[in-house]
Design an enzyme around this catalytic site. Sequence first.
Site, short mmCIF file in Angstrom:
data_model
loop_
_atom_site.label_atom_id
_atom_site.label_comp_id
_atom_site.label_asym_id
_atom_site.label_seq_id
_atom_site.Cartn_x
_atom_site.Cartn_y
_atom_site.Cartn_z
N HIS A 277 -15.49 -8.56 11.69
CA HIS A 277 -14.19 -8.74 11.02
C HIS A 277 -13.50 -9.95 11.64
O HIS A 277 -12.83 -9.84 12.67
CB HIS A 277 -13.36 -7.46 11.18
CG HIS A 277 -12.06 -7.48 10.43
ND1 HIS A 277 -11.40 -6.33 10.07
CD2 HIS A 277 -11.29 -8.51 9.98
CE1 HIS A 277 -10.28 -6.65 9.43
NE2 HIS A 277 -10.19 -7.96 9.37
N HIS B 170 -11.70 -13.75 10.28
CA HIS B 170 -11.35 -14.73 9.23
C HIS B 170 -11.45 -16.10 9.87
O HIS B 170 -10.72 -16.39 10.83
CB HIS B 170 -9.92 -14.48 8.75
CG HIS B 170 -9.70 -13.09 8.22
ND1 HIS B 170 -9.79 -12.78 6.88
CD2 HIS B 170 -9.43 -11.92 8.85
CE1 HIS B 170 -9.57 -11.49 6.71
NE2 HIS B 170 -9.35 -10.94 7.89
N HIS C 2 -10.80 -4.85 3.11
CA HIS C 2 -9.71 -4.38 3.97
C HIS C 2 -9.08 -3.17 3.28
O HIS C 2 -8.77 -3.23 2.08
CB HIS C 2 -8.62 -5.44 4.12
CG HIS C 2 -8.96 -6.57 5.03
ND1 HIS C 2 -10.11 -7.30 4.94
CD2 HIS C 2 -8.26 -7.12 6.06
CE1 HIS C 2 -10.12 -8.24 5.87
NE2 HIS C 2 -9.01 -8.15 6.57
N GLU D 194 -5.01 -0.82 6.53
CA GLU D 194 -4.42 -1.62 7.63
C GLU D 194 -2.92 -1.30 7.64
O GLU D 194 -2.42 -0.68 8.57
CB GLU D 194 -4.66 -3.11 7.40
CG GLU D 194 -4.03 -4.01 8.45
CD GLU D 194 -4.18 -5.51 8.14
OE1 GLU D 194 -4.50 -5.87 6.98
OE2 GLU D 194 -3.96 -6.32 9.06
N ASP E 220 -10.32 -10.32 14.15
CA ASP E 220 -9.53 -10.57 12.94
C ASP E 220 -9.12 -12.04 12.83
O ASP E 220 -9.78 -12.81 12.14
CB ASP E 220 -8.31 -9.63 12.91
CG ASP E 220 -7.78 -9.36 11.51
OD1 ASP E 220 -8.40 -9.83 10.54
OD2 ASP E 220 -6.75 -8.67 11.39
N ASP E 221 -8.03 -12.43 13.49
CA ASP E 221 -7.53 -13.81 13.47
C ASP E 221 -7.19 -14.20 14.91
O ASP E 221 -6.01 -14.24 15.29
CB ASP E 221 -6.28 -13.90 12.59
CG ASP E 221 -6.56 -13.46 11.16
OD1 ASP E 221 -7.16 -14.25 10.42
OD2 ASP E 221 -6.20 -12.32 10.82
N1 ADE Z 1 -6.18 -12.34 6.11
C1 ADE Z 1 -6.35 -12.79 7.36
N2 ADE Z 1 -6.10 -11.79 8.23
C2 ADE Z 1 -5.78 -10.70 7.50
C3 ADE Z 1 -5.44 -9.36 7.83
N3 ADE Z 1 -5.35 -8.92 9.08
N4 ADE Z 1 -5.16 -8.51 6.82
C4 ADE Z 1 -5.23 -8.93 5.56
N5 ADE Z 1 -5.55 -10.16 5.21
C5 ADE Z 1 -5.83 -11.05 6.17
ZN ZN Z 2 -8.74 -9.05 8.48
#
Ligand code: ADE
Ligand code: ZN
Length: 354
Positions: A33, A35, A213, A216, A294-295
């Site tokens: 996971h 991005h 997703h 969340e 994630d990011d």
């Molecule tokens: N795009 C990038 N990170 C995300 C996240 N945590 N949830 C939904 N969309 C995303």
């Molecule tokens: Zn994500």
Amino acid sequence: MDNFAAGTAVPETELDAAELEVPARILPVAELHLHIEGTLQPELIFALAERNGIALPYAGLDELRERYEFTDLQSFLDLYYANMAVLQTEQDFADMTRAYLERAAAAGVRHAEIMMDPQAHLSRGIPLETCVNGVASVLATSQEEFGISTLLIAAFLRDLSEESALEVLDGLLAMNAPIAAIGLDSAEVGNPPSKFERLYAKAREAGLRLTAHAGEEGPASYIIEALDILGVERIDHGIRCMDDPDLVERLVDARTPLTVCPLSNVRLRAVDTLADHPLPAMLAAGLNVSVNSDDPAYFGGYVDDNFAQLDAVFELSDFDKARLAANSIHSSFASEERKAELLDELNGGEVAHP
Ligand code: ADE
Ligand code: ZN
């Protein structure tokens, strides 16, 4: 440690105790996971802006970093999409990808399933070929260069229409883009999985693997929709399943993978603090969870940082750390042969994580 690097013997009495500690072994993991646009570090944002002659609305790094105080998913997405303005050329996408792989290798990542958001680039006038080929050109040599096998996931923005997603999927298939799977991301609440039934049917028909997703910020019912209506094999995040004991039982029985992102959940206020994160309860319930970043450029850490902070708060056992790593490998879309290699590597060493 400079004295050691120079090969000079240092009398034991002069050594700091901390220097004598043997660093914990970093476990080999699969990152499921991630991005790729969320790996753009502030320094790279400024470097690409300069290269492309783009004026940023921040005077410098500090002013940009001050914006990394998020109140929810949308407050993050606003900055995440705005910063993509610096991604203009194939080289930009390639540089971003290379920077992630270099850092991920140091974090113990041995297999990465990388999401990208083609619609977020198309809407800025960047052709599909530019973003896909830029990322893919670096993934092509990742195993040789970084020891990381990879695959690419085209993620679709759930706050846009299904028609837009279908058009982009057609474009990706027409150009024979090297994608292995599709995902669903962006603003969750109000954009349930059921909105994308035809998209997922089409992707399945095209032989693509399916993830989305769900749970969340959105409710547990979105996880059920993703499973029942979209037919996904994996749930990204999924933490809200803990609100529904019947769903937890179903996910445990089916061994459904949940790609959990603890530091992301803290920074986007899905949980108040890391100590409130449901990961230990999820493990105790027998859920098939993995740890992901994630990011990472926005949320304060890569996979190793997620493990380290979890360990600091929850004092994870060696068994749980190894279980999380094994779950990530089993839950990947890698070939059975690659999974076996990674499991061998995992089982071959001691089980400790920094
Ligand atoms: N795009 C990038 N990170 C995300 C996240 N945590 N949830 C939904 N969309 C995303
Ligand atoms: Zn994500």
